[in-house]
Design a protein around this motif. Structure first.
Motif, PDB file in Angstrom:
ATOM      1  N   UNK A 165       0.812  -1.215   0.000  1.00  6.40           N
ATOM      2  CA  UNK A 165       0.000   0.000   0.000  1.00  6.40           C
ATOM      3  C   UNK A 165       0.845   1.264   0.000  1.00  6.40           C
ATOM      4  N   UNK A 166       2.046   1.183   0.549  1.00  2.00           N
ATOM      5  CA  UNK A 166       2.879   2.376   0.598  1.00  2.00           C
ATOM      6  C   UNK A 166       4.114   2.173   1.453  1.00  2.00           C
ATOM      7  N   UNK A 167       5.014   3.150   1.388  1.00  2.00           N
ATOM      8  CA  UNK A 167       6.252   3.139   2.173  1.00  2.00           C
ATOM      9  C   UNK A 167       6.492   4.541   2.708  1.00  2.00           C
ATOM     10  N   UNK A 168       6.704   4.646   4.002  1.00  2.00           N
ATOM     11  CA  UNK A 168       6.954   5.934   4.640  1.00  2.00           C
ATOM     12  C   UNK A 168       8.373   5.980   5.209  1.00  2.00           C
ATOM     13  N   UNK A 169       9.082   7.110   5.078  1.00  2.00           N
ATOM     14  CA  UNK A 169      10.380   7.251   5.750  1.00  2.00           C
ATOM     15  C   UNK A 169      10.216   7.007   7.249  1.00  2.00           C
ATOM     16  N   UNK A 170      11.194   6.316   7.820  1.00  2.00           N
ATOM     17  CA  UNK A 170      11.082   5.921   9.228  1.00  2.00           C
ATOM     18  C   UNK A 170      11.475   7.030  10.193  1.00  2.00           C
ATOM     19  N   UNK A 171      12.076   8.103   9.685  1.00  2.00           N
ATOM     20  CA  UNK A 171      12.484   9.193  10.558  1.00  2.00           C
ATOM     21  C   UNK A 171      13.875   9.044  11.122  1.00  2.00           C
ATOM     22  N   UNK A 172      14.554   7.920  10.817  1.00  2.00           N
ATOM     23  CA  UNK A 172      15.910   7.684  11.298  1.00  2.00           C
ATOM     24  C   UNK A 172      16.506   6.504  10.566  1.00  2.00           C
ATOM     25  N   UNK A 173      17.758   6.228  10.848  1.00  2.00           N
ATOM     26  CA  UNK A 173      18.452   5.144  10.155  1.00  2.00           C
ATOM     27  C   UNK A 173      18.170   3.793  10.805  1.00  2.00           C
ATOM     28  N   UNK A 174      18.057   2.777   9.951  1.00  2.00           N
ATOM     29  CA  UNK A 174      17.971   1.373  10.382  1.00  2.00           C
ATOM     30  C   UNK A 174      16.817   1.078  11.337  1.00  2.00           C
ATOM     31  N   UNK A 175      15.569   1.309  10.914  1.00  2.00           N
ATOM     32  CA  UNK A 175      14.450   0.868  11.760  1.00  2.00           C
ATOM     33  C   UNK A 175      14.485  -0.647  11.912  1.00  2.00           C
TER      34      UNK A 175
END
Length: 341
Positions: free
Chosen positions: A81-91
């Motif tokens: 459905x979609x992909x959102x930036x996690x806000x930081x590296x390596x979630x």
């Protein structure tokens, strides 16, 4: 007759050299055997998977891509459905609100926690809150800064986040506006808290990745207070061991700890706030994660490229290998789907 359960397995694609990142399996509830259920899904390093509580959507932490992916469950499998930036590296870990309102991502290298609302179609909206951790620990190589490793919503409604880099567990109240910091609990210096598990009594067990321990904590007003500590495994003299995941049995009588290095699943009897070692059960290479499902335990042997099946004796707590394994490249997590109404 118990119904068949659906299980999804996430894999590290970059290490395995494959794009087949999420595979679906059906569990035979009598034998524990896993059979393929649909075609593999391509993604980038989905190191952690988490289900919507109603079983209609699956969320994945795409670690090296720093994205959180949303999937709908369809008759043909998973639909992105979609992909959102996690806000930081390596979630590396996700927590889903039991009421299906939001998802929390723990960004390991970013040392932060991001909160995403779940839209009407089940997809994640862009994160609306990002909380950056600060601090470091005594291990200059692994604790040069904060490393949020797990976000867990406890039965009391608090969100607990382990920080391997700062030797802390940070606890948050969940409010309509977002997360509100409640307490920061310092643990043993150099411990490197990775994952935690909440016992039915409310006691919290924390796995120390860097010092190979399990710390038992009592909780009051969101603050974790360490009361005891045990070695995560007997292991071998001089052996380096890195505990990964830990989980309580449904009846609360036993705690299971996956140990990378010693390559075993260690069984502890829970006696109040004390842990009594019962046995080290050998696993495949580098057990990164495991899941309890019915009478069985499924262990993701990351470096062995397999998920191994064990039958668990509820009386003794001991898992015994069934002899069944499934070939999965570089498995990172095993996540059973919730029962759908």
């Amino acid at each position: 007759m118990p119904s068949v359960s659906l299980v999804h397995i996430g894999s590290y694609t970059a290490k395995a050299g494959t794009a087949q990142a999420i595979t679906a399996w059906r569990q035979d509830p009598d034998t524990g055997r896993l059979e393929p259920a649909g075609s593999p899904v391509e993604a980038v390093d989905p190191s952690w998977l988490a289900w919507h509580p109603d079983g209609t959507h699956l969320y994945a932490a795409s670690e090296s891509a720093a994205r959180v992916l949303s999937y709908a469950v369809t008759a043909d499998g998973l639909e992105l459905l979609g992909a959102q930036p996690s806000g930081g590296a390596d979630p590396c870990h996700l927590a889903v609100d039991p009421q299906g309102r939001f998802v929390v991502a723990a960004n390991y290298s970013g040392g932060s926690v991001a909160v995403f609302a779940i839209g009407a179609d089940g997809a994640l909206l862009p994160y609306h809150q990002l909380i950056a951790h600060e601090g470091s620990g005594p291990d200059a190589e692994r604790q040069e800064g904060p490393h949020a490793h797990m976000a867990l919503l406890a039965p009391d409604g608090l969100l607990h986040v382990t920080d391997l880099g700062t030797d802390e567990v940070r606890s948050y109240a969940v409010e309509p506006a977002g997360l509100r910091p409640v307490a920061t609990s310092p643990l043993v210096a150099g411990m490197g808290p990775r994952h935690l598990a909440v016992h039915p009594s409310g006691v919290v067990f924390v796995a120390g990745e860097l010092d190979s321990t399990v710390v038992t904590c009592e909780v009051a007003d969101g603050l974790l207070r360490p009361v005891s500590s045990v070695a995560a495994t007997a292991g071998e003299p001089g052996e380096r061991n890195y505990p990964s995941h830990l989980e309580c049995s449904p009846d609360g009588r036993f705690l299971y700890v996956a140990n990378r290095g010693a390559d075993c699943l260690t069984v502890f009897a829970v006696e109040g706030t004390a842990l009594r070692p019962v046995a080290d059960v050998p696993t495949g290479r580098w057990p990164r994660h495991f899941a309890l499902l019915g009478d069985f335990v499924y262990v993701a042997d990351q470096d062995g490229d397999t998920v191994s099946v064990y039958r668990r004796d509820p009386a003794t707590g001991l898992p015994s290998p069934t002899g069944d394994t499934v070939a999965v490249p570089n498995p990172s997590c095993v996540v059973p789907a919730p029962r759908r109404a």
